[in-house]
Design a protein around this motif. Structure first.
Motif, short mmCIF file in Angstrom:
data_model
loop_
_atom_site.label_atom_id
_atom_site.label_comp_id
_atom_site.label_asym_id
_atom_site.label_seq_id
_atom_site.Cartn_x
_atom_site.Cartn_y
_atom_site.Cartn_z
N GLY A 17 0.82 -1.21 0.00
CA GLY A 17 0.00 0.00 0.00
C GLY A 17 0.85 1.26 0.00
N ASN A 18 0.31 2.35 -0.51
CA ASN A 18 1.05 3.61 -0.57
C ASN A 18 1.03 4.31 0.78
N GLY A 19 2.11 5.02 1.06
CA GLY A 19 2.13 5.87 2.24
C GLY A 19 1.25 7.10 2.05
N CYS A 20 0.88 7.73 3.13
CA CYS A 20 -0.07 8.84 3.08
C CYS A 20 0.62 10.15 3.52
N GLY A 33 1.46 18.97 12.97
CA GLY A 33 2.53 18.12 12.48
C GLY A 33 2.04 17.02 11.55
N PRO A 34 2.94 16.30 10.93
CA PRO A 34 2.57 15.23 9.98
C PRO A 34 1.88 14.07 10.68
N ASP A 77 -2.36 9.09 11.60
CA ASP A 77 -1.38 8.02 11.88
C ASP A 77 -1.96 6.63 11.76
N ARG A 78 -2.87 6.46 10.84
CA ARG A 78 -3.47 5.13 10.64
C ARG A 78 -2.71 4.38 9.54
N HIS A 79 -2.15 3.24 9.92
CA HIS A 79 -1.43 2.40 8.96
C HIS A 79 -2.41 1.50 8.21
N GLY A 80 -2.11 1.24 6.95
CA GLY A 80 -2.95 0.36 6.17
C GLY A 80 -2.80 -1.09 6.60
N ALA A 81 -3.84 -1.87 6.41
CA ALA A 81 -3.82 -3.30 6.77
C ALA A 81 -2.98 -4.08 5.77
N ASN A 82 -2.37 -5.15 6.24
CA ASN A 82 -1.61 -6.04 5.35
C ASN A 82 -2.57 -6.87 4.50
N GLY A 83 -2.17 -7.15 3.27
CA GLY A 83 -2.97 -8.00 2.41
C GLY A 83 -2.93 -9.45 2.86
N LYS A 84 -4.02 -10.17 2.65
CA LYS A 84 -4.08 -11.58 3.04
C LYS A 84 -3.28 -12.44 2.06
N GLY A 126 4.56 6.67 5.24
CA GLY A 126 3.83 7.93 5.23
C GLY A 126 4.74 9.08 5.65
N ASN A 127 4.20 10.32 5.54
CA ASN A 127 5.07 11.46 5.84
C ASN A 127 5.42 11.56 7.31
N ALA A 128 4.65 10.89 8.19
CA ALA A 128 5.00 10.91 9.61
C ALA A 128 6.32 10.20 9.86
N HIS A 129 6.68 9.28 8.97
CA HIS A 129 7.93 8.54 9.13
C HIS A 129 9.14 9.44 8.91
N PHE A 130 8.98 10.50 8.13
CA PHE A 130 10.12 11.32 7.73
C PHE A 130 10.32 12.54 8.61
N LYS A 131 9.49 12.72 9.61
CA LYS A 131 9.64 13.92 10.44
C LYS A 131 10.91 13.81 11.30
N SER A 132 11.54 14.96 11.50
CA SER A 132 12.75 15.03 12.31
C SER A 132 12.86 16.44 12.87
#
Length: 346
Positions: A17-20, A33-34, A77-84, A126-132
């Protein structure tokens, strides 16, 4: 149910899935913030060896299998579910080959064995991962990675302890029906057996699985008759019972014909332990039987057993010889599910 021992299958694992890209927006919070979540991971393609199957017939009607893709990330900050993952169930003894039909990917020899054939793609950040501390409002996110796709060949090689080989109409099906509960087609013309048959044999309390392989003729390795495609089912056998028809013109030549095809096929079939038996001894006169036995002994360089699938003469000795080679190994659950089991009656 038809017997199918080879199938071509297309598999594809799920895309990630794509990041948000999202920002926290709430009253009285000026700099939220992101808050973009990561994408979910795509589903894997898994192959599992299960009990209760003895053919690949399911893959004749469905050849395409695709796992679920991962869900895209979302705000807050909601992560997508993994595919089955998608699971392909195959019989024990199945081999997985690449599209070239030569590269072996995996060989299933144990019940419950699993293998991940294609891994799902990773989800994007997602963009929250890149915050610093220096990048407090990132406006970028990663796309999900694509899954893997490929064509594969599934090839089934039956799990049997002993195999029956011989020319067409040598009495292999009659022998199998006499010593087990299997009921293969029996007739007085060649190529009665078109598919391998399995039977569970009980010899003096020792059980083993016996496979009846369709008859070979001269030139089978070049495609004559039914060819040699079914010889793959005896590759796993520990011992071969070679039946020679006593009513044939020359028992020695009949034996050498089958041996030549085994050697031409390769896969060390010609090196397997072999028990030679002269079948249909009830259908010839005593002097003709002696002549055929001598011919077969010279060709095989060993004294053949004398058996009759119709009257049952010599069958107990043949089964004891097979059981001595196989040992005290008990019949597998796979074999019990693949063939009807009943005690042999002499």
């Amino acid at each position: 149910m038809k017997f199918l021992d080879e199938a071509k299958v297309y598999v594809r694992s799920g895309d990630g899935g794509n990041g948000c890209v999202a920002f926290r927006r709430e009253k009285f919070i000026e700099f939220g913030g992101p808050s973009g979540g990561n994408g979910g991971r795509g589903g894997d393609v898994v192959i599992e060896a299960v009990d209760g199957l003895n053919t690949l017939i399911d893959y004749r009607y469905q050849q395409h299998f695709k796992a679920e893709r991962g869900v895209n990330g979302m705000g807050k900050d909601r992560h997508g579910a993994n595919g089955k993952p998608i699971v392909l169930k195959v019989p024990v003894g199945t081999q997985v080959f690449d599209e070239d039909r030569e590269t072996l990917i995996h060989d299933f020899t144990k019940l419950g064995e699993t293998f991940v054939l294609a891994e799902g793609g990773n989800g994007g950040f997602g963009n929250a991962h890149f915050k610093s501390s220096t990048n407090r409002a990132p406006r970028n996110a990663n796309p999900g990675q694509p899954g893997e796709e490929r064509w594969i060949w599934l090839r089934l090689k039956l799990i049997a302890d002993a195999g029956l080989v011989g020319l067409p109409n040598a009495g292999k099906s009659t022998f199998l029906s006499k010593v087990s509960a299997a009921r293969p087609k029996i007739a007085d013309y060649p190529f009665t057996t078109l598919h391998p048959q399995l039977g569970v044999v009980n010899a003096d309390g020792r059980e083993f699985v016996l496979a009846d392989i369709p008859g070979l003729i001269e030139g089978a390795h070049e495609g004559a008759g039914l060819g040699d495609r079914f010889l793959g089912h005896v590759e796993r056998c520990r011992v071969l019972l070679h039946l020679v028809d006593a009513t044939s013109e020359h028992a020695g030549k009949a034996y050498k014909t089958v041996r030549a095809e085994l050697e031409a096929y390769g896969a060390q079939l010609a090196e397997k332990i072999e028990i030679v038996a002269l079948n249909k001894i009830d259908a010839v006169e005593a002097d003709q039987l002696k002549k055929q036995r001598d011919r077969l002994r010279r060709a095989a360089k060993k004294t053949p057993l004398l058996v009759s699938g119709v009257t049952g003469a010599g069958i107990r000795e043949a089964l004891r010889a097979l059981a001595d080679v196989i040992g005290d190994k008990q019949v597998t659950n796979k074999a019990k599910g693949a063939a009807q089991m009943a005690p042999w009656e002499a």
